[in-house]
Design an enzyme around this catalytic site. Structure first.
Site, PDB file in Angstrom:
ATOM      1  N   ARG A  72      -9.396  -7.342   4.191  1.00  0.00           N
ATOM      2  CA  ARG A  72      -8.184  -7.064   4.990  1.00  0.00           C
ATOM      3  C   ARG A  72      -8.021  -5.559   5.184  1.00  0.00           C
ATOM      4  O   ARG A  72      -7.765  -5.074   6.296  1.00  0.00           O
ATOM      5  CB  ARG A  72      -6.964  -7.642   4.276  1.00  0.00           C
ATOM      6  N   GLN A 126       1.162 -11.478   9.818  1.00  0.00           N
ATOM      7  CA  GLN A 126       1.717 -10.387   9.007  1.00  0.00           C
ATOM      8  C   GLN A 126       1.032  -9.054   9.291  1.00  0.00           C
ATOM      9  O   GLN A 126       1.658  -7.995   9.244  1.00  0.00           O
ATOM     10  CB  GLN A 126       1.583 -10.760   7.524  1.00  0.00           C
ATOM     11  N   HIS A 177       1.002  -2.866  10.858  1.00  0.00           N
ATOM     12  CA  HIS A 177       2.108  -3.749  11.266  1.00  0.00           C
ATOM     13  C   HIS A 177       2.620  -3.470  12.678  1.00  0.00           C
ATOM     14  O   HIS A 177       3.820  -3.416  12.915  1.00  0.00           O
ATOM     15  CB  HIS A 177       3.247  -3.701  10.241  1.00  0.00           C
ATOM     16  N   SER A 227       4.215  -6.651   2.440  1.00  0.00           N
ATOM     17  CA  SER A 227       2.898  -6.550   3.073  1.00  0.00           C
ATOM     18  C   SER A 227       1.799  -7.053   2.131  1.00  0.00           C
ATOM     19  O   SER A 227       1.769  -8.233   1.791  1.00  0.00           O
ATOM     20  CB  SER A 227       2.658  -5.113   3.544  1.00  0.00           C
ATOM     21  N   LEU A 228       0.946  -6.165   1.661  1.00  0.00           N
ATOM     22  CA  LEU A 228      -0.094  -6.528   0.686  1.00  0.00           C
ATOM     23  C   LEU A 228       0.485  -7.326  -0.488  1.00  0.00           C
ATOM     24  O   LEU A 228      -0.145  -8.255  -1.003  1.00  0.00           O
ATOM     25  CB  LEU A 228      -0.749  -5.239   0.174  1.00  0.00           C
ATOM     26  N   GLN A 233       0.831  -1.206   0.000  1.00  0.00           N
ATOM     27  CA  GLN A 233       0.000   0.000   0.000  1.00  0.00           C
ATOM     28  C   GLN A 233       0.862   1.251   0.000  1.00  0.00           C
ATOM     29  O   GLN A 233       1.912   1.290   0.636  1.00  0.00           O
ATOM     30  CB  GLN A 233      -0.886  -0.023   1.249  1.00  0.00           C
TER      31      GLN A 233
END
Length: 316
Positions: free
Chosen positions: A116, A249, A200, A91-92, A11
């Site tokens: 999510r 995660q 996170h 991440s994503l 992102q």
């Protein structure tokens, strides 16, 4: 023997217009956007190509939009006979890696990341949490700054992106104090980031719990291509680990620098960043200098960059 890794951004890489000319030039990419629209119930082309930017920036829209753009481009590469030896995403971006590895169906993944994004946004009320980038500081020194700031609230390391770039996450006051202490301890710069949630960090555990329920409803298959997970910078051993690692995660640090080093140690010398932006390529260049490894980085986000990469790979 040369090895290729596909890497996918997270992102923040999004922009209005991403994916447009790839879709206009390749039917396989167009099909991916059509599938995304079916899966999430709105026109993904309109969202990516026209915005408006404010809508595209909403986490629950950003995540499926970036994933769709990444997979559309990756499918063009597959059609051209280019497949990775290893894949990883920030991440994503890890969801794109799991789709490319055949562990997850794209339609499932795009629905999942929409949820999510929503869960991550809802986990912490607006204005309570934030993030900041700490530049020019070693991990050990940053740990000292974070320890000092803990009396002001939750603050944790969120992303280890590259040598000298670490992102922290947590409650606003604690993050601001950690920035002050980091500068006192030698950080070159500490920059508050324009984000809507503290991604996170442990404040996102409730989002991970909701995501787990969704993950249990989808069919996860054996991985056909090795994928490196953000949580421990190591390979998924098998499909049984997918749910656990994707849940962790959400609230754990993203070990991107460690993940890239692992790929380099395992013989990757060509990294292809697929999707909007070039941030991963920049991180990889810095990491390769630190570990003194010669690598080639490419990024593909439109037809022009695609043609360039195809030409370069053909001439290798």
């Amino acid at each position: 023997m040369s090895k290729i890794a596909f890497v996918f951004p997270g992102q923040g890489a999004q922009y209005v217009g991403m994916g447009k000319d790839i879709v206009e030039n390749f039917e396989v990419a167009n099909n991916v956007f059509e599938l995304a629209s079916e899966a999430i119930g709105y026109d993904m082309k309109k969202m990516c190509f026209e915005g408006p930017e404010e809508e595209l920036k909403k986490t629950e829209n950003t995540q499926p939009a970036i994933l769709t753009t990444c997979i559309a481009i990756a499918k063009v590469l597959e059609e051209k006979g280019i497949v990775p030896d290893i894949t990883a995403g920030l991440s994503l971006g890890e969801y794109a890696s799991l789709v490319i590895s055949k562990a997850m169906d794209f339609k499932d993944a795009v629905s999942l990341v929409k949820k999510r994004g929503k869960y991550m946004q809802e986990a912490v009320p607006l204005g309570i949490g934030t993030m900041a980038a700490i530049l020019g500081m070693q991990r050990e020194d940053l740990e000292k700054a974070l320890e000092r700031a803990e009396e002001f609230g939750i603050v944790e390391a969120a992303n280890f992106n590259s040598p000298g770039q670490i992102v922290i996450s947590g409650e606003v006051k604690a993050v601001e104090k950690a920035c002050e202490f980091a500068k006192e301890l030698g950080a070159k710069k500490a920059v508050m980031l324009p984000v809507s949630a503290p991604f996170h960090c442990s404040m996102l555990i409730p989002a991970g719990e909701k995501l787990e329920l969704e993950l249990k409803n989808i069919d996860i298959k054996d991985l056909q291509i090795p994928v490196i997970a953000n949580v421990h910078a190591d390979y998924y051993k098998d499909k049984k680990e997918v749910i656990d690692l994707l849940v962790k995660q959400v609230s754990n640090s993203v070990l991107w620098e460690d993940s890239v080093i692992r790929m380099m140690e395992d013989g990757v010398d060509t990294f292809i960043e697929i999707g909007p932006g070039k941030s991963l390529s920049q991180f990889i260049k810095k990491i390769s200098k630190k570990v003194k490894k010669q690598v080639i980085t490419y990024n593909i986000e439109n037809s022009e960059t695609l043609d360039k990469v195809l030409d370069n790979l053909a001439n290798k």
